[in-house]
Design an enzyme around this catalytic site. Structure first.
Site, short mmCIF file in Angstrom:
data_model
loop_
_atom_site.label_atom_id
_atom_site.label_comp_id
_atom_site.label_asym_id
_atom_site.label_seq_id
_atom_site.Cartn_x
_atom_site.Cartn_y
_atom_site.Cartn_z
CB SER A 140 -0.95 -0.03 1.21
OG SER A 140 -1.94 0.92 1.05
CB SER A 141 4.02 2.28 -1.59
OG SER A 141 3.75 1.79 -2.90
CG ASP A 185 -4.97 -0.44 0.48
OD1 ASP A 185 -5.24 -1.50 1.09
OD2 ASP A 185 -4.64 -0.41 -0.71
#
Length: 455
Positions: A140-141, A185
């Site tokens: 989840s960058s 996220d």
């Protein structure tokens, strides 16, 4: 979400970021924003179908250093040289869906806050971004970058929103770049708390603590195949297949199918259990792929209606839809999430809690691989190696098609597990060996997004 940080400036990533900011702009930052990445323990590809998921935040995060000015310009720079600088007017932000650069993710967060505030003029800012989440790894960058940008835009413009509102805005605004995600996220990035995983439920958004059993830890391993959700159509094809399956199941049961968009809504309308929904899938949908013509005939719609009402911009080319497999995965995975939570709740007294959770993780991976087809050969190989090396459970985490596996490993086997995975997956391949330092690590539940003010 704000805290004073004299101690944190002794924290190397923040100290390095401060120095990078001063070098870039010739002044000190006013404040810092941080949003963590996450690992999803179980519940893959079901948040956008309306079902609960079970992630935890990780230590790795996106960090930003910021100053404010009245230039009405947003100046963005990144500590990673391969990510180019970008400057844009705060009054005229365009996000190019066909070119998902890092700064467009950042602008999603800025624009989300601006829309929420009623398109008010925004202050100018200078910003340097740093990150410790490997890009395109399924941790989840990109969503952490959106969350970080939303959080700091709120602070820059002297506004105050609670964490739930920030999570909802961030989930919605990532769609500016074309990803039709479900909100997991962004929710965990804001709602995480140190020491606990979270069951995240939607409509309304809420998070409850899930205490993980003692005697095991979670280890993340990156298969070193990158997957960018916004740059490919894999992800949105699955969203569309679930949407069409929703309509088909609803129509077969005489519901007002036109207004239903998510598989969870069919279950709610029918007041059925997840087991009953799995039986309904077997009864109504066939395992062979559906053609466009068959979908249109079953729903009584034209090809034009299919394209405008059900397909998204980057799925217009899709000719076949695997509705049976996708719906079976979603209802089965939703049931596994609830069983995982229930085992964790019983864990202090329940026998074999760790083994039972491991079994659920293995079932989840098999479903992702065979029914949802969101794995890849390297991930499957890595999961097998993790199980051979002593994990009680292992599965892909994140969107898939690359990225990371998460493994549950008994505490007394961690060292031998890491050694074995290192030898069997990483050292054998020169490219992986080079990436291994940031690709294999033990993780524990971390805290949520925060603003840090200079003392």
């Amino acid at each position: 979400v704000a805290a004073k940080i004299p101690a944190l400036l002794r924290h190397p990533p923040l100290q390095n970021l401060k120095e990078a900011f001063e070098k870039k702009y010739g002044e000190a930052p006013l404040f810092y924003a941080q949003a963590p990445g996450r690992v999803n323990l179980i519940g893959e590809h079901i948040d956008y179908c309306g079902y609960a998921v079970l992630p935890m935040a990780i230590e790795q995060s996106i960090l930003a250093a910021v100053t404010v000015n009245d230039s009405k310009k947003i100046n963005l720079a990144n500590t990673e040289p391969k990510y180019k600088d970008f400057t844009v007017s705060s009054e005229d932000m365009e996000i190019d869906k066909d070119n998902p650069q890092w700064y467009y993710y950042f602008l999603c967060g800025v624009k989300g806050i601006q829309e929420h505030l009623g398109k008010v003029p925004l202050s100018g800012m200078k910003c340097v971004v740093d990150g410790t989440i490997p890009a395109s790894s399924g941790l989840s960058s990109s969503s952490a970058l959106v969350c970080c940008a939303a959080l700091l835009t709120m602070e820059v413009n002297h506004k105050s929103l609670n964490k739930v509102a920030l999570a909802e805005i961030s989930a919605k605004c990532e769609r500016y770049i074309g990803t039709e995600g479900g909100g997991m996220d962004q929710s965990i990035s804001f709602l995480a708390e140190e020491g606990t995983a979270k069951l995240i439920e939607f409509q309304p958004l809420r998070a409850s603590d899930v205490r993980l059993p003692e005697g095991a830890v979670f280890v993340i391993s990156n298969c070193c195949v990158e997957m960018n959700k916004a740059a490919t159509s894999h992800f949105n094809i699955r969203v569309v297949e679930c949407r069409i399956a929703t309509k088909m199941l609803a129509k077969a049961r005489g519901l007002e199918w036109g207004r239903l968009l998510k598989l969870s809504q069919v279950q709610t309308e029918l007041e059925a259990s997840l087991e009953e929904m799995l039986r309904l899938v077997a009864e109504v949908l066939h395992p062979e792929p559906y053609s466009r013509e068959e979908v249109c005939k079953a729903l009584g719609i034209t090809t034009e209606q299919l394209c405008t009402d059900l397909l998204s911009p980057n799925t217009q080319h899709v000719a076949q839809f695997k509705l049976y497999q996708r719906a079976r995965h979603v209802y089965g995975e939703a049931a596994r999430v609830l069983r995982f939570k229930s085992v964790c709740d019983e864990a202090p007294t329940a026998p074999n809690a760790v083994q039972r959770l491991g079994d659920l993780m293995k079932q989840s991976h098999a479903s992702c691989r065979d029914l949802y087809e969101c794995s890849c050969p390297e991930l499957d190989q890595l999961v097998e190696i993790c199980l051979q090396s002593g994990a009680v459970g292992s599965r892909l985490t994140g969107a898939g098609w690359g990225g990371c596996a998460v493994s549950m490993v008994p505490t007394d086997k961690v060292e031998s597990f890491l050694k074995s995975v290192r030898e069997l997956y990483y050292t054998a391949d020169p490219r992986r060996a080079e990436l291994e330092k940031h690709s294999l690590f033990v993780t524990k539940p971390g805290g949520g997004a925060a603003i840090f003010l200079e003392d």
